[in-house]
Design an enzyme around this catalytic site. Structure first.
Site, PDB file in Angstrom:
ATOM      1  N   LEU A 125      65.779   0.185 -32.342  1.00 45.25           N
ATOM      2  CA  LEU A 125      66.224   1.075 -32.935  1.00 45.25           C
ATOM      3  C   LEU A 125      67.232   1.130 -34.260  1.00 45.25           C
ATOM      4  O   LEU A 125      66.880   1.599 -35.045  1.00 45.25           O
ATOM      5  CB  LEU A 125      67.384   1.975 -31.975  1.00 45.25           C
ATOM      6  CG  LEU A 125      67.951   3.064 -32.352  1.00 45.25           C
ATOM      7  CD1 LEU A 125      67.213   4.375 -32.574  1.00 45.25           C
ATOM      8  CD2 LEU A 125      69.421   3.573 -31.227  1.00 45.25           C
ATOM      9  N   THR A 126      68.158   0.048 -34.289  1.00 45.15           N
ATOM     10  CA  THR A 126      69.126  -0.378 -35.172  1.00 45.15           C
ATOM     11  C   THR A 126      68.329  -0.592 -36.518  1.00 45.15           C
ATOM     12  O   THR A 126      67.436  -1.348 -36.450  1.00 45.15           O
ATOM     13  CB  THR A 126      70.156  -1.206 -34.618  1.00 45.15           C
ATOM     14  OG1 THR A 126      70.696  -0.810 -33.796  1.00 45.15           O
ATOM     15  CG2 THR A 126      71.109  -1.544 -35.563  1.00 45.15           C
ATOM     16  N   GLU A 127      68.794  -0.257 -37.532  1.00 44.02           N
ATOM     17  CA  GLU A 127      68.547  -0.839 -39.009  1.00 44.02           C
ATOM     18  C   GLU A 127      69.625  -1.071 -39.793  1.00 44.02           C
ATOM     19  O   GLU A 127      70.766  -0.769 -39.355  1.00 44.02           O
ATOM     20  CB  GLU A 127      67.723   0.363 -39.682  1.00 44.02           C
ATOM     21  CG  GLU A 127      66.531   0.884 -38.897  1.00 44.02           C
ATOM     22  CD  GLU A 127      65.594   1.758 -39.400  1.00 44.02           C
ATOM     23  OE1 GLU A 127      65.868   2.272 -40.792  1.00 44.02           O
ATOM     24  OE2 GLU A 127      64.705   2.369 -38.896  1.00 44.02           O
ATOM     25  N   GLY A 131      73.070   2.178 -37.665  1.00 40.79           N
ATOM     26  CA  GLY A 131      73.821   1.362 -36.479  1.00 40.79           C
ATOM     27  C   GLY A 131      74.446   2.325 -35.859  1.00 40.79           C
ATOM     28  O   GLY A 131      73.539   2.812 -34.922  1.00 40.79           O
ATOM     29  N   GLU A 362      75.019  -1.632 -27.873  1.00 44.45           N
ATOM     30  CA  GLU A 362      74.639  -0.386 -27.209  1.00 44.45           C
ATOM     31  C   GLU A 362      75.675   0.634 -27.313  1.00 44.45           C
ATOM     32  O   GLU A 362      76.151   1.404 -26.489  1.00 44.45           O
ATOM     33  CB  GLU A 362      74.449  -0.516 -25.594  1.00 44.45           C
ATOM     34  CG  GLU A 362      73.097  -1.589 -25.635  1.00 44.45           C
ATOM     35  CD  GLU A 362      72.297  -1.573 -24.391  1.00 44.45           C
ATOM     36  OE1 GLU A 362      72.303  -0.453 -23.690  1.00 44.45           O
ATOM     37  OE2 GLU A 362      71.492  -2.435 -23.833  1.00 44.45           O
TER      38      GLU A 362
HETATM   39  N1  CAA Z   1      70.823  12.427 -23.713  1.00 43.61           N
HETATM   40  C1  CAA Z   1      69.935  13.403 -24.251  1.00 43.61           C
HETATM   41  N2  CAA Z   1      69.864  13.691 -25.436  1.00 43.61           N
HETATM   42  C2  CAA Z   1      70.940  13.646 -26.206  1.00 43.61           C
HETATM   43  C3  CAA Z   1      71.907  12.662 -25.674  1.00 43.61           C
HETATM   44  C4  CAA Z   1      71.885  12.012 -24.599  1.00 43.61           C
HETATM   45  N3  CAA Z   1      73.174  11.383 -24.159  1.00 43.61           N
HETATM   46  N4  CAA Z   1      72.743  12.777 -26.743  1.00 43.61           N
HETATM   47  C5  CAA Z   1      72.652  13.121 -27.753  1.00 43.61           C
HETATM   48  N5  CAA Z   1      71.084  13.880 -27.606  1.00 43.61           N
HETATM   49  C6  CAA Z   1      70.273  14.718 -28.405  1.00 43.61           C
HETATM   50  C7  CAA Z   1      71.282  15.995 -28.532  1.00 43.61           C
HETATM   51  O1  CAA Z   1      71.084  17.027 -27.695  1.00 43.61           O
HETATM   52  C8  CAA Z   1      70.499  16.387 -29.911  1.00 43.61           C
HETATM   53  O2  CAA Z   1      69.263  17.009 -29.521  1.00 43.61           O
HETATM   54  P1  CAA Z   1      68.402  18.544 -30.491  1.00 43.61           P
HETATM   55  O3  CAA Z   1      68.377  17.777 -31.950  1.00 43.61           O
HETATM   56  O4  CAA Z   1      67.475  18.785 -29.607  1.00 43.61           O
HETATM   57  O5  CAA Z   1      69.621  19.268 -30.317  1.00 43.61           O
HETATM   58  C9  CAA Z   1      70.116  15.113 -30.540  1.00 43.61           C
HETATM   59  O6  CAA Z   1      70.033  14.009 -29.388  1.00 43.61           O
HETATM   60  C10 CAA Z   1      71.162  14.517 -31.632  1.00 43.61           C
HETATM   61  O7  CAA Z   1      72.359  14.475 -31.240  1.00 43.61           O
HETATM   62  P2  CAA Z   1      73.914  14.431 -31.652  1.00 43.61           P
HETATM   63  O8  CAA Z   1      73.792  15.663 -32.746  1.00 43.61           O
HETATM   64  O9  CAA Z   1      74.888  14.424 -30.591  1.00 43.61           O
HETATM   65  O10 CAA Z   1      73.584  13.176 -32.639  1.00 43.61           O
HETATM   66  P3  CAA Z   1      74.468  12.247 -33.674  1.00 43.61           P
HETATM   67  O11 CAA Z   1      73.510  12.221 -34.642  1.00 43.61           O
HETATM   68  O12 CAA Z   1      75.779  13.191 -33.644  1.00 43.61           O
HETATM   69  O13 CAA Z   1      74.730  10.912 -32.947  1.00 43.61           O
HETATM   70  C11 CAA Z   1      75.695   9.545 -31.460  1.00 43.61           C
HETATM   71  C12 CAA Z   1      75.337  10.786 -31.616  1.00 43.61           C
HETATM   72  C13 CAA Z   1      76.290   9.417 -29.776  1.00 43.61           C
HETATM   73  C14 CAA Z   1      76.838   9.147 -32.098  1.00 43.61           C
HETATM   74  C15 CAA Z   1      74.538   8.448 -31.372  1.00 43.61           C
HETATM   75  O14 CAA Z   1      73.931   8.310 -32.665  1.00 43.61           O
HETATM   76  C16 CAA Z   1      74.885   7.173 -30.801  1.00 43.61           C
HETATM   77  O15 CAA Z   1      74.816   7.085 -29.591  1.00 43.61           O
HETATM   78  N6  CAA Z   1      74.895   6.207 -31.626  1.00 43.61           N
HETATM   79  C17 CAA Z   1      75.004   4.891 -31.290  1.00 43.61           C
HETATM   80  C18 CAA Z   1      73.770   4.008 -31.289  1.00 43.61           C
HETATM   81  C19 CAA Z   1      73.738   3.026 -30.140  1.00 43.61           C
HETATM   82  O16 CAA Z   1      74.361   2.855 -29.157  1.00 43.61           O
HETATM   83  N7  CAA Z   1      72.927   1.817 -30.816  1.00 43.61           N
HETATM   84  C20 CAA Z   1      72.677   0.860 -29.999  1.00 43.61           C
HETATM   85  C21 CAA Z   1      71.581  -0.084 -30.385  1.00 43.61           C
HETATM   86  S1  CAA Z   1      70.606  -0.829 -29.192  1.00 43.61           S
HETATM   87  C22 CAA Z   1      71.353  -2.161 -28.627  1.00 43.61           C
HETATM   88  O17 CAA Z   1      72.624  -2.341 -29.045  1.00 43.61           O
HETATM   89  C23 CAA Z   1      70.644  -2.856 -27.749  1.00 43.61           C
HETATM   90  C24 CAA Z   1      70.983  -4.485 -27.543  1.00 43.61           C
HETATM   91  O18 CAA Z   1      70.725  -5.272 -28.482  1.00 43.61           O
HETATM   92  C25 CAA Z   1      71.919  -4.834 -26.643  1.00 43.61           C
END
Ligand code: CAA
Length: 386
Positions: A125-127, A131, A362
């Protein structure tokens, strides 16, 4: 309300603890020092069914509930947090979303080799410039004949170098910015180039890579869920994944507590064991209480997930509290051991380095607070139900 684990849950916990004490913990310091990825351990874990703990038996898994799976992650991370994250990403971030969002054909084709540990999974996911703001991703999937051509770069991809299956998030609709227009695809290792190995503060027994995808062609059978609905796949996946990272943090803190407690009973100053001094007693009491509290949050979130209830808020709370607790309490373990704690003669400095990342990946602590605040203020329209 019942705080007791079931017989099956206790059995898988004991099985994992026994394996981790024999086959992982004795090597963890060497793997950390030499940056060794212990590939053979994952083959052994697969033989025990632990590379697909909560995956149904029909798809090659052990068929347990999600709570059993987080017990496994806690035990593995207590021995070696790098092993813990490898299994966590492989399972919660790759195998489970394919099970949840995949077609019957995708489930039958991609899940069994993952659940049997024949190869690992990676979540891309991340770029470099996406992030915390995951919706800013730029990897493109452009229509080409019956399928798409995917081009882009991903960063901080756990398991990248050792993965056979990649879950890749792309932008299929370049006319929309942000979360809309994101689509998830399943790629094979030969469609992805690993371009860099990250050097990290800790978690040295896990691999973290930059990857490049250079015009990889995929047909419709590689599209996960619906076109333009990939952001929801990512968010729901992370809702569950965060419970796993919280369990990892509890495992690291528990390991630090075990060492600190044993040391406090043996080490003597001013004519008595340091555990008899109130300053050390207060630290041990706080450690024990905070580990208990974090574990309860983790178990509640896992229990909700097993009941099919929303876990967005509960998972974020568990991850936020457990990760900050692990950073605090691994630092306290170093303090209890004094100078020894700062050396490689004891493992607590490794626990401290490993704990730090749980506040970042995450979703950072800052993002968890946003997720929790949106949930309690009713600002988050969607709630995860898987
Ligand atoms: N479940 C289902 N849908 C969801 C949701 C959830 N928990 N959260 C948001 N959505 C949906 C919303 O309903 C919305 O849908 P529609 O377009 O249909 O209305 C869409 O997603 C966009 O939602 P937001 O407007 O809330 O999105 P946002 O741009 O404001 O971002 C955020 C929200 C919570 C900040 C999100 O970007 C986020 O979680 N960021 C962190 C990313 C992250 O955790 N990265 C981890 C990388 S992976 C990793 O680390 C693995 C590893 O290697 C260990």
């Amino acid at each position: 309300m019942d705080f007791e684990l079931s017989a099956e849950q206790r059995e898988i916990q004991a099985l994992t603890r026994d394996f981790a004490e024999r086959e992982i913990e004795p090597h963890a310091a060497d793997w950390d020092r030499n940056h060794t990825f212990p590939r053979e351990v994952f083959t052994q874990l697969a033989e025990l069914g632990l590379m697909g703990t909560c995956v149904p038996e029909a798809y090659g898994g052990a068929g347990t509930d999600f709570l059993s799976y987080v017990l496994v992650l806690e035990e593995l991370s207590r021995a070696d947090a790098g092993v813990g994250v490898t299994v966590a990403v492989h399972t919660s971030a790759v195998t489970l979303p394919i099970l949840t969002f995949g077609t019957d054909e995708q489930r039958s084709r991609f899940v069994p080799p993952l659940a049997r540990g024949e190869h690992l999974g990676a979540f891309a996911l991340t770029e470099p410039e996406a992030g915390s703001d995951a919706g800013a991703l730029r990897t493109r999937a452009e229509p080409d004949g019956d399928g798409w051509r995917i081009t882009g770069n991903k960063q901080w991809i756990t398991n990248g170098r050792h993965s056979g299956t990649f879950l890749v998030f792309t932008r299929t609709d370049s006319s929309t910015a942000g979360a809309r227009g994101v689509t998830a695809f399943i790629l094979d290792a030969d469609q992805v180039q690993v371009t860099r190995d990250e050097e990290k503060l800790g978690l040295n027994s896990s691999v973290t890579n930059d990857i490049a995808i250079d015009g990889a062609y995929v047909e419709r059978d590689r599209l996960l869920h619906e076109e333009g609905r990939g952001f929801r796949v990512a968010m729901q996946t992370l809702d569950g994944g965060r419970i796993g990272i919280a369990a990892q943090a509890v495992g690291i803190a528990q390991a630090a507590y075990d060492v600190a407690l044993a040391y406090a009973r043996e080490r003597r100053t001013f004519g008595k064991a340091i555990g008899e001094h109130q300053a050390i007693q207060a630290k041990l009491a706080d450690m024990s209480m905070e580990i208990d509290a974090a574990r309860l949050l983790v178990h509640r979130a896992a229990w909700l997930k097993d009941r099919g209830e929303p876990v967005t808020e509960a998972g974020a709370k568990a991850k936020l509290f457990a990760s900050e607790m692990a950073r605090r309490q691994t630092a306290e373990a170093i303090q209890i051991l004094g100078g020894y704690g700062y050396t490689k003669e004891f493992p607590v400095e490794r626990y401290y380095r490993d704990a730090k990342i749980t506040e970042i990946y995450e979703g950072t602590s800052e993002i968890q607070r946003i997720v929790i605040a949106r949930a309690i203020l009713g600002l988050q329209a969607a709630a995860s139900r898987t």
